[in-house]
Design an enzyme around this catalytic site. Structure first.
Site, PDB file in Angstrom:
ATOM      1  N   VAL A 205     -21.197  87.274 -10.934  1.00  0.00           N
ATOM      2  CA  VAL A 205     -21.633  88.639 -10.643  1.00  0.00           C
ATOM      3  C   VAL A 205     -22.262  89.245 -11.899  1.00  0.00           C
ATOM      4  O   VAL A 205     -21.655  89.231 -12.972  1.00  0.00           O
ATOM      5  CB  VAL A 205     -20.444  89.499 -10.167  1.00  0.00           C
ATOM      6  CG1 VAL A 205     -20.875  90.958 -10.008  1.00  0.00           C
ATOM      7  CG2 VAL A 205     -19.907  88.962  -8.846  1.00  0.00           C
ATOM      8  N   GLY A 206     -23.463  89.791 -11.756  1.00  0.00           N
ATOM      9  CA  GLY A 206     -24.187  90.271 -12.933  1.00  0.00           C
ATOM     10  C   GLY A 206     -24.631  89.108 -13.792  1.00  0.00           C
ATOM     11  O   GLY A 206     -24.678  89.203 -15.020  1.00  0.00           O
ATOM     12  N   GLY A 207     -24.982  88.005 -13.138  1.00  0.00           N
ATOM     13  CA  GLY A 207     -25.283  86.744 -13.834  1.00  0.00           C
ATOM     14  C   GLY A 207     -26.598  86.719 -14.576  1.00  0.00           C
ATOM     15  O   GLY A 207     -26.909  85.717 -15.231  1.00  0.00           O
ATOM     16  N   GLY A 208     -27.382  87.795 -14.469  1.00  0.00           N
ATOM     17  CA  GLY A 208     -28.608  87.904 -15.259  1.00  0.00           C
ATOM     18  C   GLY A 208     -29.590  86.777 -15.016  1.00  0.00           C
ATOM     19  O   GLY A 208     -29.937  86.463 -13.876  1.00  0.00           O
ATOM     20  N   ARG A 230     -28.975  92.355  -9.585  1.00  0.00           N
ATOM     21  CA  ARG A 230     -29.948  93.229  -8.946  1.00  0.00           C
ATOM     22  C   ARG A 230     -31.146  92.399  -8.479  1.00  0.00           C
ATOM     23  O   ARG A 230     -31.548  91.445  -9.158  1.00  0.00           O
ATOM     24  CB  ARG A 230     -30.417  94.305  -9.931  1.00  0.00           C
ATOM     25  CG  ARG A 230     -29.345  95.309 -10.346  1.00  0.00           C
ATOM     26  CD  ARG A 230     -29.808  96.133 -11.541  1.00  0.00           C
ATOM     27  NE  ARG A 230     -29.912  95.322 -12.742  1.00  0.00           N
ATOM     28  CZ  ARG A 230     -30.626  95.654 -13.817  1.00  0.00           C
ATOM     29  NH1 ARG A 230     -31.333  96.775 -13.816  1.00  0.00           N
ATOM     30  NH2 ARG A 230     -30.666  94.878 -14.885  1.00  0.00           N
ATOM     31  N   ASP A 249     -25.849  94.370  -4.384  1.00  0.00           N
ATOM     32  CA  ASP A 249     -25.111  95.440  -5.059  1.00  0.00           C
ATOM     33  C   ASP A 249     -23.623  95.126  -4.987  1.00  0.00           C
ATOM     34  O   ASP A 249     -23.046  95.057  -3.895  1.00  0.00           O
ATOM     35  CB  ASP A 249     -25.412  96.776  -4.363  1.00  0.00           C
ATOM     36  CG  ASP A 249     -24.789  97.971  -5.072  1.00  0.00           C
ATOM     37  OD1 ASP A 249     -23.826  97.785  -5.842  1.00  0.00           O
ATOM     38  OD2 ASP A 249     -25.261  99.102  -4.845  1.00  0.00           O
ATOM     39  N   MET A 250     -22.998  94.930  -6.150  1.00  0.00           N
ATOM     40  CA  MET A 250     -21.586  94.533  -6.181  1.00  0.00           C
ATOM     41  C   MET A 250     -20.667  95.620  -5.650  1.00  0.00           C
ATOM     42  O   MET A 250     -19.499  95.350  -5.342  1.00  0.00           O
ATOM     43  CB  MET A 250     -21.179  94.142  -7.603  1.00  0.00           C
ATOM     44  CG  MET A 250     -21.276  95.253  -8.608  1.00  0.00           C
ATOM     45  SD  MET A 250     -20.954  94.656 -10.296  1.00  0.00           S
ATOM     46  CE  MET A 250     -21.372  96.114 -11.269  1.00  0.00           C
ATOM     47  N   LYS A 263     -18.445  88.434 -16.143  1.00  0.00           N
ATOM     48  CA  LYS A 263     -18.605  88.276 -17.585  1.00  0.00           C
ATOM     49  C   LYS A 263     -19.275  89.516 -18.159  1.00  0.00           C
ATOM     50  O   LYS A 263     -20.416  89.836 -17.829  1.00  0.00           O
ATOM     51  CB  LYS A 263     -19.452  87.026 -17.874  1.00  0.00           C
ATOM     52  CG  LYS A 263     -19.828  86.844 -19.326  1.00  0.00           C
ATOM     53  CD  LYS A 263     -20.592  85.548 -19.548  1.00  0.00           C
ATOM     54  CE  LYS A 263     -21.893  85.494 -18.807  1.00  0.00           C
ATOM     55  NZ  LYS A 263     -22.913  86.437 -19.342  1.00  0.00           N
ATOM     56  N   HIS A 267     -16.340  96.162 -18.505  1.00  0.00           N
ATOM     57  CA  HIS A 267     -16.297  97.110 -19.625  1.00  0.00           C
ATOM     58  C   HIS A 267     -17.406  98.158 -19.534  1.00  0.00           C
ATOM     59  O   HIS A 267     -17.391  99.143 -20.264  1.00  0.00           O
ATOM     60  CB  HIS A 267     -16.332  96.377 -20.973  1.00  0.00           C
ATOM     61  CG  HIS A 267     -17.659  95.789 -21.344  1.00  0.00           C
ATOM     62  ND1 HIS A 267     -17.940  95.362 -22.625  1.00  0.00           N
ATOM     63  CD2 HIS A 267     -18.781  95.532 -20.619  1.00  0.00           C
ATOM     64  CE1 HIS A 267     -19.170  94.887 -22.670  1.00  0.00           C
ATOM     65  NE2 HIS A 267     -19.703  94.981 -21.470  1.00  0.00           N
TER      66      HIS A 267
END
Length: 362
Positions: A205-208, A230, A249-250, A263, A267
């Site tokens: 998730v948010g793996g870019g 995204r 969208d998570m 990862k 935060h």
């Protein structure tokens, strides 16, 4: 000798002055680091094949003779701080020890600044020390009185990630910085067999740009990995037999898998938002009567266990995240999040010097 300040000894006051001045001029540390990248000094030494003398360095840099002494002073300071090592070069053609010259060698820290290598953090330095980002920190006073705005909302007029969407060049720099940092995490993940053992699929998730997903699949070829980010981030990513990509969208849903990797994600968000994200992850790993796990890579603040230097870095990163309305969490704060999101158990293990890996179970 008595002092006029609360009866303190003069020696105590002088120690306080040293601490104050150390932090007052700390910005010069960052600027010296930026200077080495801009002049490509780590690569110059690397390509030289051996420690380089001051005269060899300034010759390559084409520095005016009037500034040679300044280069020497900057290199001396950077060496004192561990970025270079000052060694003695001996001329093989002359046995006279007096012909030895001081030369600069790379250290572990400056090796991480050599561009073109697998482990290079130069993009991180370039991104963080861009005046657009670093200059925002002059407005901490104004930011602290704004009820809802992030620091970048104060200085740039938008949330940081909205700013990235509207500035392609800086967005490229940011993505390159994150990819370089991911390589450091990937180095650690190669030794995490037990974390991925038994898994058939995982969602990053948010793996870019997919750097971590590709590494995981190279290390664990039996795994199928989905890069989830995204739509505008993943639309141009290449896919392989083991790596695919999904835009979304998570906060709405997360693709189904045995495990979900978060990862450097949580935060960035408040507790309320993190609970929503974790709940969506829990749904993703609990389908078909099976229960997987969520794998979190993030900072865990533990001042009682960590040494002073490591704690200082983690607390510094927490201040940085506060400016984004994010947070670096303590062990207790992480536990509280997991419980509120409906998870029953968790395990925290060291990953890198700064980061931990947390496995949580529904």
């Amino acid at each position: 000798m008595a002092s006029p300040i609360n009866g303190r000894k003069a020696s105590e006051i002088f120690e306080g002055q040293v601490l104050l001045y150390k932090h007052l001029y700390a910005f010069i540390d960052s600027m010296c680091l930026k200077w080495t990248i801009e002049l490509d000094i780590p690569n110059i030494i690397h390509n030289h094949g051996k420690p380089i003398t001051l005269q060899e360095l300034v010759s390559i840099l084409k520095v005016p003779q009037t500034k040679v002494g300044n280069v020497q002073r900057l290199m001396r300071y950077l060496a004192h701080n561990g970025f270079f090592e000052i060694v003695r070069n001996h001329d093989d053609d002359d046995d006279d020890e007096e012909e030895e010259e001081e030369a600069y060698a790379l250290t572990v820290a400056s090796e991480l600044l050599v561009k073109g290598t697998n482990l290079c953090l130069a993009p991180m330095v370039e991104c963080v020390l861009d005046p657009t980002l670093s200059g925002s920190y002059h407005q901490l006073k104004k930011w602290i009185y704004e009820e809802d705005l992030t620091l970048f909302g104060v200085t740039l007029g938008s949330h940081f990630y909205e700013f990235l969407n509207g500035n392609p060049e800086y967005n490229k720099s940011f993505n390159e910085a994150m990819a370089s940092d991911s390589q450091m995490i990937n180095l650690a993940l190669k030794d995490c067999n037990s974390v991925f053992e038994g898994l058939e699929s995982i969602v990053d998730v948010g793996g870019g740009t997919g750097t971590t997903a590709k590494l995981i699949c190279e290390t664990f070829p039996e795994l199928k990995c989905i890069v989830f980010d995204r739509p505008q981030v993943v639309e141009s990513l290449s896919v392989t037999n083991n790596v695919s990509c999904v835009g979304g969208d998570m906060f709405i849903s997360v693709p189904k898998a045995d495990a979900v990797l978060l990862k450097y994600i949580l935060h960035n968000w408040t507790d309320k938002d993190c609970i929503k994200i974790l709940e969506k992850c829990k749904e993703a790993i609990s389908s078909d009567g099976k229960k997987g796990k969520v794998i979190i890579i993030d900072i865990v603040i533990n001042e009682k266990k960590d040494d002073h230097v490591l704690s200082q870095l983690k607390l510094l990163m927490d201040v940085n995240m506060a400016c984004l309305n994010g947070i670096e969490r303590t062990v207790e704060e992480w536990k509280k999040l997991f419980t509120k999101a409906g998870f029953q158990d968790h395990k925290i293990s060291p990953l890198t010097g700064m980061l931990s890996i947390i496995e949580i179970y529904p």
